[in-house]
Design a protein around this motif. Structure first.
Motif, PDB file in Angstrom:
ATOM      1  N   LEU A   1      -0.624   3.142 -11.242  1.00  0.00           N
ATOM      2  CA  LEU A   1      -1.442   1.951 -11.009  1.00  0.00           C
ATOM      3  C   LEU A   1      -0.918   0.725 -11.748  1.00  0.00           C
ATOM      4  O   LEU A   1      -1.137  -0.412 -11.314  1.00  0.00           O
ATOM      5  N   LEU A   2      -0.231   0.953 -12.844  1.00  0.00           N
ATOM      6  CA  LEU A   2       0.295  -0.177 -13.619  1.00  0.00           C
ATOM      7  C   LEU A   2       1.322  -0.988 -12.842  1.00  0.00           C
ATOM      8  O   LEU A   2       1.479  -2.185 -13.078  1.00  0.00           O
ATOM      9  N   VAL A   3       2.030  -0.342 -11.927  1.00  0.00           N
ATOM     10  CA  VAL A   3       3.106  -1.044 -11.225  1.00  0.00           C
ATOM     11  C   VAL A   3       2.599  -1.842 -10.033  1.00  0.00           C
ATOM     12  O   VAL A   3       3.355  -2.596  -9.435  1.00  0.00           O
ATOM     13  N   THR A   4       1.323  -1.668  -9.672  1.00  0.00           N
ATOM     14  CA  THR A   4       0.824  -2.360  -8.496  1.00  0.00           C
ATOM     15  C   THR A   4       0.351  -3.765  -8.834  1.00  0.00           C
ATOM     16  O   THR A   4      -0.227  -4.007  -9.880  1.00  0.00           O
ATOM     17  N   GLY A   5       0.637  -4.686  -7.905  1.00  0.00           N
ATOM     18  CA  GLY A   5       0.090  -6.030  -8.019  1.00  0.00           C
ATOM     19  C   GLY A   5      -1.002  -6.257  -7.002  1.00  0.00           C
ATOM     20  O   GLY A   5      -1.357  -7.394  -6.700  1.00  0.00           O
TER      21      GLY A   5
ATOM     22  N   PRO B   1      -4.653  -6.499  -5.164  1.00  0.00           N
ATOM     23  CA  PRO B   1      -6.027  -6.804  -5.570  1.00  0.00           C
ATOM     24  C   PRO B   1      -6.792  -5.508  -5.803  1.00  0.00           C
ATOM     25  O   PRO B   1      -6.505  -4.484  -5.181  1.00  0.00           O
ATOM     26  N   PRO B   2      -7.785  -5.530  -6.680  1.00  0.00           N
ATOM     27  CA  PRO B   2      -8.502  -4.299  -7.017  1.00  0.00           C
ATOM     28  C   PRO B   2      -9.061  -3.556  -5.811  1.00  0.00           C
ATOM     29  O   PRO B   2      -8.974  -2.327  -5.743  1.00  0.00           O
ATOM     30  N   ALA B   3      -9.640  -4.284  -4.849  1.00  0.00           N
ATOM     31  CA  ALA B   3     -10.228  -3.613  -3.683  1.00  0.00           C
ATOM     32  C   ALA B   3      -9.155  -2.882  -2.880  1.00  0.00           C
ATOM     33  O   ALA B   3      -9.392  -1.786  -2.353  1.00  0.00           O
ATOM     34  N   HIS B   4      -7.967  -3.462  -2.786  1.00  0.00           N
ATOM     35  CA  HIS B   4      -6.874  -2.825  -2.049  1.00  0.00           C
ATOM     36  C   HIS B   4      -6.397  -1.579  -2.794  1.00  0.00           C
ATOM     37  O   HIS B   4      -6.184  -0.521  -2.184  1.00  0.00           O
ATOM     38  N   ALA B   5      -6.209  -1.723  -4.108  1.00  0.00           N
ATOM     39  CA  ALA B   5      -5.734  -0.584  -4.889  1.00  0.00           C
ATOM     40  C   ALA B   5      -6.740   0.561  -4.831  1.00  0.00           C
ATOM     41  O   ALA B   5      -6.364   1.735  -4.693  1.00  0.00           O
ATOM     42  N   ARG B   6      -8.018   0.240  -4.901  1.00  0.00           N
ATOM     43  CA  ARG B   6      -9.039   1.292  -4.857  1.00  0.00           C
ATOM     44  C   ARG B   6      -9.038   1.981  -3.489  1.00  0.00           C
ATOM     45  O   ARG B   6      -9.209   3.199  -3.399  1.00  0.00           O
ATOM     46  N   HIS B   7      -8.835   1.202  -2.432  1.00  0.00           N
ATOM     47  CA  HIS B   7      -8.779   1.805  -1.099  1.00  0.00           C
ATOM     48  C   HIS B   7      -7.637   2.811  -1.016  1.00  0.00           C
ATOM     49  O   HIS B   7      -7.809   3.919  -0.473  1.00  0.00           O
ATOM     50  N   VAL B   8      -6.484   2.438  -1.551  1.00  0.00           N
ATOM     51  CA  VAL B   8      -5.335   3.345  -1.500  1.00  0.00           C
ATOM     52  C   VAL B   8      -5.609   4.593  -2.339  1.00  0.00           C
ATOM     53  O   VAL B   8      -5.305   5.720  -1.916  1.00  0.00           O
ATOM     54  N   VAL B   9      -6.192   4.419  -3.517  1.00  0.00           N
ATOM     55  CA  VAL B   9      -6.527   5.571  -4.356  1.00  0.00           C
ATOM     56  C   VAL B   9      -7.462   6.517  -3.607  1.00  0.00           C
ATOM     57  O   VAL B   9      -7.263   7.738  -3.576  1.00  0.00           O
TER      58      VAL B   9
ATOM     59  N   TRP C   1       0.827  -1.216   0.000  1.00  0.00           N
ATOM     60  CA  TRP C   1       0.000   0.000   0.000  1.00  0.00           C
ATOM     61  C   TRP C   1       0.856   1.259   0.000  1.00  0.00           C
ATOM     62  O   TRP C   1       0.545   2.220  -0.707  1.00  0.00           O
ATOM     63  N   ALA C   2       1.906   1.266   0.792  1.00  0.00           N
ATOM     64  CA  ALA C   2       2.753   2.465   0.867  1.00  0.00           C
ATOM     65  C   ALA C   2       3.428   2.739  -0.473  1.00  0.00           C
ATOM     66  O   ALA C   2       3.569   3.897  -0.885  1.00  0.00           O
ATOM     67  N   ASP C   3       3.833   1.676  -1.169  1.00  0.00           N
ATOM     68  CA  ASP C   3       4.469   1.859  -2.475  1.00  0.00           C
ATOM     69  C   ASP C   3       3.494   2.488  -3.469  1.00  0.00           C
ATOM     70  O   ASP C   3       3.872   3.372  -4.243  1.00  0.00           O
ATOM     71  N   LEU C   4       2.242   2.021  -3.444  1.00  0.00           N
ATOM     72  CA  LEU C   4       1.260   2.610  -4.346  1.00  0.00           C
ATOM     73  C   LEU C   4       0.963   4.057  -3.957  1.00  0.00           C
ATOM     74  O   LEU C   4       0.827   4.919  -4.824  1.00  0.00           O
ATOM     75  N   ALA C   5       0.873   4.333  -2.665  1.00  0.00           N
ATOM     76  CA  ALA C   5       0.638   5.714  -2.220  1.00  0.00           C
ATOM     77  C   ALA C   5       1.757   6.627  -2.707  1.00  0.00           C
ATOM     78  O   ALA C   5       1.506   7.756  -3.166  1.00  0.00           O
ATOM     79  N   ASP C   6       3.002   6.153  -2.599  1.00  0.00           N
ATOM     80  CA  ASP C   6       4.128   6.951  -3.089  1.00  0.00           C
ATOM     81  C   ASP C   6       4.013   7.189  -4.592  1.00  0.00           C
ATOM     82  O   ASP C   6       4.249   8.300  -5.086  1.00  0.00           O
ATOM     83  N   ALA C   7       3.641   6.140  -5.321  1.00  0.00           N
ATOM     84  CA  ALA C   7       3.542   6.268  -6.775  1.00  0.00           C
ATOM     85  C   ALA C   7       2.422   7.235  -7.159  1.00  0.00           C
ATOM     86  O   ALA C   7       2.563   8.029  -8.099  1.00  0.00           O
ATOM     87  N   LEU C   8       1.313   7.196  -6.429  1.00  0.00           N
ATOM     88  CA  LEU C   8       0.185   8.072  -6.739  1.00  0.00           C
ATOM     89  C   LEU C   8       0.471   9.535  -6.416  1.00  0.00           C
ATOM     90  O   LEU C   8      -0.154  10.431  -6.976  1.00  0.00           O
ATOM     91  N   THR C   9       1.403   9.763  -5.503  1.00  0.00           N
ATOM     92  CA  THR C   9       1.789  11.141  -5.180  1.00  0.00           C
ATOM     93  C   THR C   9       3.102  11.538  -5.868  1.00  0.00           C
ATOM     94  O   THR C   9       3.678  12.582  -5.568  1.00  0.00           O
ATOM     95  N   LEU C  10       3.563  10.683  -6.767  1.00  0.00           N
ATOM     96  CA  LEU C  10       4.696  10.981  -7.647  1.00  0.00           C
ATOM     97  C   LEU C  10       5.994  11.244  -6.901  1.00  0.00           C
ATOM     98  O   LEU C  10       6.808  12.068  -7.327  1.00  0.00           O
ATOM     99  N   VAL C  11       6.174  10.566  -5.778  1.00  0.00           N
ATOM    100  CA  VAL C  11       7.449  10.685  -5.089  1.00  0.00           C
ATOM    101  C   VAL C  11       8.288   9.449  -5.410  1.00  0.00           C
ATOM    102  O   VAL C  11       7.744   8.391  -5.706  1.00  0.00           O
ATOM    103  N   PRO C  12       9.614   9.538  -5.346  1.00  0.00           N
ATOM    104  CA  PRO C  12      10.389  10.710  -4.906  1.00  0.00           C
ATOM    105  C   PRO C  12      10.810  11.655  -6.021  1.00  0.00           C
ATOM    106  O   PRO C  12      11.318  12.733  -5.745  1.00  0.00           O
ATOM    107  N   ASP C  13      10.635  11.251  -7.306  1.00  0.00           N
ATOM    108  CA  ASP C  13      11.314  12.029  -8.344  1.00  0.00           C
ATOM    109  C   ASP C  13      10.427  12.553  -9.462  1.00  0.00           C
ATOM    110  O   ASP C  13      10.921  13.145 -10.422  1.00  0.00           O
TER     111      ASP C  13
END
Length: 223
Positions: A184-188, A190-198, A72-84
């Motif tokens: 979102l492409l980099v996440t593995g 489950p859909p319910a988990h990814a949607r929760h993070v989004v 979840w933390a990795d997806l949160a980072d990716a959705l907020t475009l950190v670190p670069d």
């Protein structure tokens, strides 16, 4: 929990009255007994409900066992475009839409709210099949009347309805949707988990959910 309470306020025993002893609102509270108007009372209650709801969602997420929120933390980072990625993307947005203004703090939340509305499907092996950038754009544009503005609740006109400037530029919406889709492409997950993070990230990055009804409906209200 203490930090969340400091940021968003504490739980409360009644919605329609003043905070009880020991309860801590996030914002300045005008006691009802001091002669606060009905409108002011209603606004205070709404603000407190939204603030504490977000606090409780974050607290419950934090309390989940680490194994239940792996990735979840990795997806949160990716959705907020950190670190670069953040500075690169914001510079591109500013080159199209101009300098940020007071409403810019709602832009990314609106895009993530649109992403949640576009849906996450189950792909091969149970992984997430993220919505395409075009699907995200379609939701954001189709519901432009709500996604594209910030407002004081119950406002119908005047300076209490203000446009999110970045969302008036289709090329900016396209750019943002591509970045969210890329994340979102980099996440593995489950859909319910990814949607929760989004939804969680979408709610948290909004400058003020009380002024952002589309994000409240799209990220805090279960659907």
């Amino acid at each position: 929990m203490g930090e969340l309470t400091k940021l968003y306020g504490s739980s409360f025993t009644t919605v329609s009255g003043d905070p009880s002893a020991g309860e801590q609102p996030r914002r300045k509270w005008v006691p009802i007994t001091s002669g606060a108007s009905t409108k002011q009372q209603r606004s205070q209650e709404e603000q407190r409900i939204v603030d504490v709801t977000l606090r409780d969602v974050l607290a419950r997420t934090y309390d989940l066992p680490p194994a239940a929120k792996a990735g979840w933390a990795d997806l949160a980072d990716a959705l907020t475009l950190v670190p670069d990625r953040w500075e690169v993307v914001t510079d591109r947005i500013k080159s199209i839409a101009g300098p940020h203004d007071e409403q810019s703090g709602y832009f990314w939340s609106s895009m993530l709210t649109a992403t949640a509305g576009a849906g996450l499907r189950r792909g091969p092996g149970g992984s997430s099949a993220p919505p395409s950038a075009a699907a995200i754009v379609g939701v954001a544009m189709r519901r432009g009347g709500t996604y594209h503005r910030v407002q004081t609740p119950r406002a119908r006109s005047g300076n209490r309805l203000q446009a999110i400037n970045e969302l008036s530029f289709p090329s900016v919406i396209d750019l943002a949707a591509e970045e969210v889709h890329r994340a979102l492409l980099v996440t593995g997950l489950p859909p319910a988990h990814a949607r929760h993070v989004v939804m969680l990230v979408g709610a948290t990055v909004s400058a003020d959910l009380w002024h952002h009804p589309a994000a409240v409906r799209g990220t805090l209200i279960p659907s």
